[in-house]
Scaffold this active site. Structure first.
Site: not given
Ligand code: AP5
Length: 217
Positions: A8, A83, A122, A155, A166
């Site tokens: 994402k 979410r 990552r 992270r 998660r």
């Molecule tokens: P990456 O692009 O970093 O993946 P991502 O989907 O953004 O993963 P996140 O872990 O950031 O998502 P998340 O939803 O758990 O975390 P968030 O920060 O939103 O890619 C991952 C890896 O794969 C990278 O190394 C990349 O290079 C590689 N990659 C990407 N595409 C690829 C491909 N096609 N081929 C090969 N490799 C690839 O949330 C974190 C925390 O915040 C949550 O757990 C929660 O506690 C809180 N939070 C955030 N938003 C909310 C909300 N709306 N409500 C409540 N709590 C929330």
């Protein structure tokens, strides 16, 4: 939308640049607040480290404030919001008050095995937040960001136990939103697990352009 590690953030950065709109990443907002030790950061810290969702009322407040900022006046791209069903319903209300509608919801799907590989490899830049992967998207210089030269780190919530939680939280609380947006005819679903970052990006852009054409009639 998509499970943790689906890509994402990676795709949101590319899309935001292409469309000239800000990436509103709730994960980045929360991590910055934790780093700055703000009152929000203090509240959010435990949820993030356990892999739990931050309560809906806090998240909805953050989004309301963020959308008032000048850079959002010509549009924006959410990354990680909504979410839960309650966040989605609250978003509908916020948008209705502004007389706005969502253009599309991009869902990136990836198999669980691949997600675990991605999260464990990552690395993120401490300065600018750019994301890398030790195997799939390595930086030119080990541990150094290609974009700004900052140091890369793993992270806190990418540790094995937290990743497991998660993924469960995603299945139980976020996945039901796929149906919510499918019923509203907003959903674009893209296979993000078997293609390169560039190919996933091309696919999303193509499907988005089709969606926009249909909308414009
Ligand atoms: P990456 O692009 O970093 O993946 P991502 O989907 O953004 O993963 P996140 O872990 O950031 O998502 P998340 O939803 O758990 O975390 P968030 O920060 O939103 O890619 C991952 C890896 O794969 C990278 O190394 C990349 O290079 C590689 N990659 C990407 N595409 C690829 C491909 N096609 N081929 C090969 N490799 C690839 O949330 C974190 C925390 O915040 C949550 O757990 C929660 O506690 C809180 N939070 C955030 N938003 C909310 C909300 N709306 N409500 C409540 N709590 C929330």
């Amino acid at each position: 939308m998509g499970p943790p590690g689906a890509g994402k953030g990676t795709q949101a950065k590319l899309l935001a640049k292409t469309y000239g709109i800000p990436q509103v990443s709730t994960g980045d907002i929360l991590r910055q607040a934790v780093k700055d030790e703000t009152p929000l950061g203090m509240k959010a810290k435990t949820y993030l480290s356990k892999g739990e969702l931050v309560p809906d009322d806090i998240m909805i407040g953050i989004i309301k404030d963020r959308l008032q900022e000048p850079d959002c006046q010509k549009g924006w791209l959410f990354d990680g919001f909504p979410r839960t069903i309650w966040q989605a319903i609250a978003l509908d209300t916020i948008l209705a008050q502004k007389d706005l509608q969502l253009d599309a919801v991009v869902n990136i799907y990836v198999q669980q095995e691949e997600l675990i590989k991605r999260l464990s490899g990552r690395r993120v830049c401490k300065n600018c937040g750019e994301t890398f992967h030790v195997i799939f998207n390595p930086p030119v210089q080990d541990q150094i960001c290609d974009k700004c030269g900052g140091p890369l780190y793993q992270r806190e919530d990418d540790k094995e136990e937290t990743v497991k939680r998660r993924l469960e939280v995603y299945q139980n609380r976020t996945k039901p939103l796929i149906d919510y947006y499918w019923e509203k005819d907003l959903l674009i679903s893209v296979d993000g697990g078997t293609h390169s970052i560039e190919d996933v990006f091309k696919h999303i852009c193509y499907d988005l352009s089709l969606k926009m054409k249909v909308k414009e009639g």
